[in-house]
Motif scaffolding. Structure first.
Motif, PDB file in Angstrom:
ATOM      1  N   GLU A   1     -61.610  37.053  79.960  1.00 51.46           N
ATOM      2  CA  GLU A   1     -60.403  36.464  80.525  1.00 51.46           C
ATOM      3  C   GLU A   1     -60.355  36.647  82.032  1.00 51.46           C
ATOM      4  N   GLY A   2     -61.018  37.677  82.533  1.00 51.24           N
ATOM      5  CA  GLY A   2     -61.082  37.885  83.967  1.00 51.24           C
ATOM      6  C   GLY A   2     -59.847  38.527  84.572  1.00 51.24           C
ATOM      7  N   ALA A   3     -58.975  39.090  83.737  1.00 48.06           N
ATOM      8  CA  ALA A   3     -57.767  39.732  84.250  1.00 48.06           C
ATOM      9  C   ALA A   3     -57.622  41.100  83.606  1.00 48.06           C
ATOM     10  N   THR A   4     -56.983  41.997  84.285  1.00 51.23           N
ATOM     11  CA  THR A   4     -56.759  43.334  83.743  1.00 51.23           C
ATOM     12  C   THR A   4     -55.723  43.282  82.636  1.00 51.23           C
ATOM     13  N   THR A   5     -56.038  43.924  81.513  1.00 47.66           N
ATOM     14  CA  THR A   5     -55.117  43.932  80.396  1.00 47.66           C
ATOM     15  C   THR A   5     -53.929  44.840  80.710  1.00 47.66           C
ATOM     16  N   ALA A   6     -52.712  44.295  80.583  1.00 44.32           N
ATOM     17  CA  ALA A   6     -51.513  45.082  80.867  1.00 44.32           C
ATOM     18  C   ALA A   6     -50.526  45.019  79.724  1.00 44.32           C
ATOM     19  N   ALA A   7     -50.560  43.940  78.950  1.00 44.18           N
ATOM     20  CA  ALA A   7     -49.583  43.754  77.889  1.00 44.18           C
ATOM     21  C   ALA A   7     -49.922  44.637  76.691  1.00 44.18           C
ATOM     22  N   ALA A   8     -48.997  44.703  75.750  1.00 44.62           N
ATOM     23  CA  ALA A   8     -49.191  45.517  74.547  1.00 44.62           C
ATOM     24  C   ALA A   8     -50.374  44.988  73.750  1.00 44.62           C
ATOM     25  N   PRO A   9     -51.161  45.890  73.144  1.00 46.44           N
ATOM     26  CA  PRO A   9     -52.284  45.426  72.323  1.00 46.44           C
ATOM     27  C   PRO A   9     -51.797  44.705  71.074  1.00 46.44           C
ATOM     28  N   ILE A  10     -52.641  43.858  70.556  1.00 52.07           N
ATOM     29  CA  ILE A  10     -52.355  43.123  69.320  1.00 52.07           C
ATOM     30  C   ILE A  10     -53.282  43.659  68.242  1.00 52.07           C
ATOM     31  N   LYS A  11     -52.709  44.203  67.190  1.00 52.81           N
ATOM     32  CA  LYS A  11     -53.513  44.764  66.108  1.00 52.81           C
ATOM     33  C   LYS A  11     -53.982  43.668  65.154  1.00 52.81           C
ATOM     34  N   VAL A  12     -55.267  43.700  64.842  1.00 51.69           N
ATOM     35  CA  VAL A  12     -55.817  42.780  63.851  1.00 51.69           C
ATOM     36  C   VAL A  12     -56.579  43.602  62.815  1.00 51.69           C
ATOM     37  N   GLY A  13     -56.475  43.200  61.567  1.00 50.56           N
ATOM     38  CA  GLY A  13     -57.106  43.940  60.476  1.00 50.56           C
ATOM     39  C   GLY A  13     -58.369  43.264  59.987  1.00 50.56           C
ATOM     40  N   ILE A  14     -59.353  44.081  59.610  1.00 46.86           N
ATOM     41  CA  ILE A  14     -60.602  43.578  59.039  1.00 46.86           C
ATOM     42  C   ILE A  14     -60.864  44.345  57.753  1.00 46.86           C
ATOM     43  N   ILE A  15     -60.819  43.642  56.631  1.00 48.20           N
ATOM     44  CA  ILE A  15     -61.078  44.260  55.325  1.00 48.20           C
ATOM     45  C   ILE A  15     -62.462  43.851  54.858  1.00 48.20           C
ATOM     46  N   THR A  16     -63.260  44.827  54.490  1.00 51.46           N
ATOM     47  CA  THR A  16     -64.648  44.591  54.117  1.00 51.46           C
ATOM     48  C   THR A  16     -65.024  45.440  52.912  1.00 51.46           C
ATOM     49  N   SER A  17     -65.814  44.867  52.025  1.00 52.33           N
ATOM     50  CA  SER A  17     -66.392  45.661  50.935  1.00 52.33           C
ATOM     51  C   SER A  17     -67.687  46.285  51.458  1.00 52.33           C
ATOM     52  N   ALA A  18     -67.529  47.192  52.421  1.00 53.03           N
ATOM     53  CA  ALA A  18     -68.697  47.786  53.074  1.00 53.03           C
ATOM     54  C   ALA A  18     -69.485  48.660  52.113  1.00 53.03           C
ATOM     55  N   THR A  19     -68.798  49.325  51.195  1.00 48.40           N
ATOM     56  CA  THR A  19     -69.445  50.050  50.110  1.00 48.40           C
ATOM     57  C   THR A  19     -68.951  49.414  48.818  1.00 48.40           C
ATOM     58  N   SER A  20     -69.867  49.098  47.930  1.00 43.53           N
ATOM     59  CA  SER A  20     -69.476  48.381  46.710  1.00 43.53           C
ATOM     60  C   SER A  20     -70.614  48.418  45.713  1.00 43.53           C
ATOM     61  N   PRO A  21     -70.391  47.954  44.483  1.00 44.87           N
ATOM     62  CA  PRO A  21     -71.479  47.881  43.514  1.00 44.87           C
ATOM     63  C   PRO A  21     -72.628  46.985  43.961  1.00 44.87           C
ATOM     64  N   VAL A  22     -72.376  46.089  44.930  1.00 44.12           N
ATOM     65  CA  VAL A  22     -73.431  45.215  45.428  1.00 44.12           C
ATOM     66  C   VAL A  22     -74.460  46.003  46.220  1.00 44.12           C
ATOM     67  N   GLY A  23     -74.033  47.125  46.804  1.00 42.11           N
ATOM     68  CA  GLY A  23     -74.929  47.916  47.621  1.00 42.11           C
ATOM     69  C   GLY A  23     -74.388  48.037  49.034  1.00 42.11           C
ATOM     70  N   GLY A  24     -74.802  49.077  49.708  1.00 41.28           N
ATOM     71  CA  GLY A  24     -74.319  49.320  51.056  1.00 41.28           C
ATOM     72  C   GLY A  24     -74.630  48.191  52.016  1.00 41.28           C
ATOM     73  N   GLY A  25     -73.618  47.724  52.713  1.00 42.80           N
ATOM     74  CA  GLY A  25     -73.815  46.725  53.748  1.00 42.80           C
ATOM     75  C   GLY A  25     -73.891  45.287  53.297  1.00 42.80           C
ATOM     76  N   ALA A  26     -73.807  45.019  51.993  1.00 39.85           N
ATOM     77  CA  ALA A  26     -73.974  43.648  51.524  1.00 39.85           C
ATOM     78  C   ALA A  26     -72.920  42.706  52.086  1.00 39.85           C
ATOM     79  N   PHE A  27     -71.707  43.209  52.322  1.00 44.25           N
ATOM     80  CA  PHE A  27     -70.620  42.367  52.803  1.00 44.25           C
ATOM     81  C   PHE A  27     -70.118  42.781  54.187  1.00 44.25           C
ATOM     82  N   SER A  28     -70.858  43.618  54.881  1.00 44.69           N
ATOM     83  CA  SER A  28     -70.369  44.156  56.149  1.00 44.69           C
ATOM     84  C   SER A  28     -70.680  43.265  57.347  1.00 44.69           C
TER      85      SER A  28
END
Length: 439
Positions: free
Chosen positions: A39-66
């Protein structure tokens, strides 16, 4: 409406098997996307939280969906390094649901109710059981990987491949979804393939997926051969012998990566060659040499299809930006799903940019208007993604696809890579029938 067999059903099969067995462009000019996401500007405003849900560990095996998570985190890190978006930093809150519905519900409530994330992005869950809750809470879920049918079922959920379904709480149209035959058309027209085999396990999820492939192949006029193998004691040598005797041109499968590796080794031993062995976007990764060790012939006949630009196509500026950011994070491998996770985070950032200023926060309603307003292409990384609902599914549709083939000699080193095949994905298009299937 873009329920692509190669992307959706391939990933759905992988999930089901392992649980059982173990349109015009973006709002901003392309120049805004092809370089470093700053963006080329210094961040000053409040942060915006975003969520990331992943089956990082699962019966498929480690990393299959990461991989989608890793691509999204790379984009967010690069964006924040350049000042954030509209003066706001994006603060990523991740959660591993363990590949279970219970774990997914816990992650959804942790992110939505406790962390109070503004939106979800690049979701890649084996069992997205919390999707109804996300929808009821009106939380935008942008650029998720449609492993199940949730992105064709619920409002406020926007999958990375788009949807024409009503999304009124029922999958597709009254429980029926549709997939085009563009993958089979491509290989019929471009490679002149005529005889196709499908190999699958004697297991319900594998057999259902194989049936979908066979129906698509038959609709495109192929001579089809089905090869069932026992999951517990698969006789891949017998399959390889039959493939050779019946002069198969092209091979599809409804199996996991381990089974594919065994099949390829059996084909190598029997001297079986095919014009193409087609896999799905989940397996479009740099791990091919390890996955198909000791099966060079089969490995170099490996093709993959999706709706996103080849992550190995470094002639494209947007791909180069992705790879530069990924290299800074030193990943163990590169994958097409990482690029799609990067594109998902870009999509959310562009929506926030259109809806916020350094002194005002974005609204969810505005972000969703951006997402549904015009088809989005992530600066050319995606085929245009749209969400204009259709009261009834069309019998045919013009559908485009991205196609790549693995080559041990690609990339200028000994590691190999994926070569883009066919026309540019924006022109690699066919008018094809839309075939019904049920989840």
């Amino acid at each position: 409406m873009r329920a692509r067999l190669g992307a959706r059903l391939g990933a759905l099969l992988a999930a089901a098997l392992t649980l059982t067995l173990v349109a015009c462009g973006s709002r901003l000019p392309e120049s805004d996307f092809t370089g470093r996401p700053t963006e080329g500007a210094t961040t000053a405003a409040a942060p915006i939280k975003v969520g990331i849900i992943t089956s990082a560990t699962s019966p498929v095996g480690g990393g299959a969906f990461s991989a989608p998570r890793d691509g999204a985190l790379a984009y967010i890190a690069a964006l924040n390094a350049g000042g954030g978006v509209a003066g706001h930093r994006l603060e990523a809150v991740t959660c591993d649901d363990g590949g279970s519905g219970v774990g997914n519900n816990e992650c959804v409530r942790k992110l939505v109710d406790q962390a109070k994330v503004f939106a979800l992005v690049a979701t890649s869950s084996l069992d997205y059981a919390g999707a109804p809750y996300v929808s009821r809470k009106g939380v935008p879920d942008i650029g998720g990987i449609p492993i199940g049918t949730e992105y064709d079922t619920y409002p406020h959920l926007y999958g990375i491949y788009g949807s024409r379904a009503p999304r009124d709480g029922t999958p597709g149209w009254g429980g029926t979804l549709y997939a085009g035959t563009e993958v089979y058309r491509f290989f019929k027209e471009r490679l002149k393939a005529r005889t196709a085999a499908v190999v699958y396990y004697n297991q319900s999820a594998s057999a259902r997926y194989a049936d979908q492939i066979l129906r698509g192949l038959k609709a495109e006029g192929y001579r089809t051969i089905s090869e069932e193998v026992d999951f517990a004691l698969p006789n891949f040598r017998a399959v390889a012998a039959d493939l050779r005797a019946r002069h198969v041109d092209i091979l599809f499968d409804a199996m996991d990566t381990h089974g594919n590796g065994q099949l390829c080794r059996a084909m190598q031993s029997a001297g079986v060659t095919v014009t193409a062995k087609v896999t799905n976007v989940q397996n479009w990764a740099s791990t091919v040499p390890a996955d198909y060790k000791d099966a060079a012939g089969c490995r170099n006949a490996l093709w993959a299809t999706s709706a996103s630009r080849n992550y190995d196509d470094t002639s494209n500026a947007a791909v180069r930006a992705f790879r530069t950011a990924m290299a800074a994070r030193k990943p163990a491998y590169l994958a097409q799903w990482q690029l799609e996770g990067w594109a998902a985070a870009m999509w959310l950032a562009d929506a926030i940019r259109a809806c916020a200023t350094p002194t005002t926060n974005p609204s969810r309603a505005c972000v969703e208007r951006f997402v549904t307003g015009r088809p989005y292409d992530a600066g050319g990384l995606l085929l245009p993604v749209g969400f204009t609902p259709s009261a009834r599914p069309p019998a045919t549709a013009r559908t485009c696809l991205s196609v790549a083939q693995w080559s041990d000699r690609a990339g200028g080193d000994s590691h190999g890579g994926w070569l883009t095949r066919g026309r540019d994905m924006r022109d690699n298009c066919f008018i094809v029938p839309q075939l019904p299937y049920r989840s």
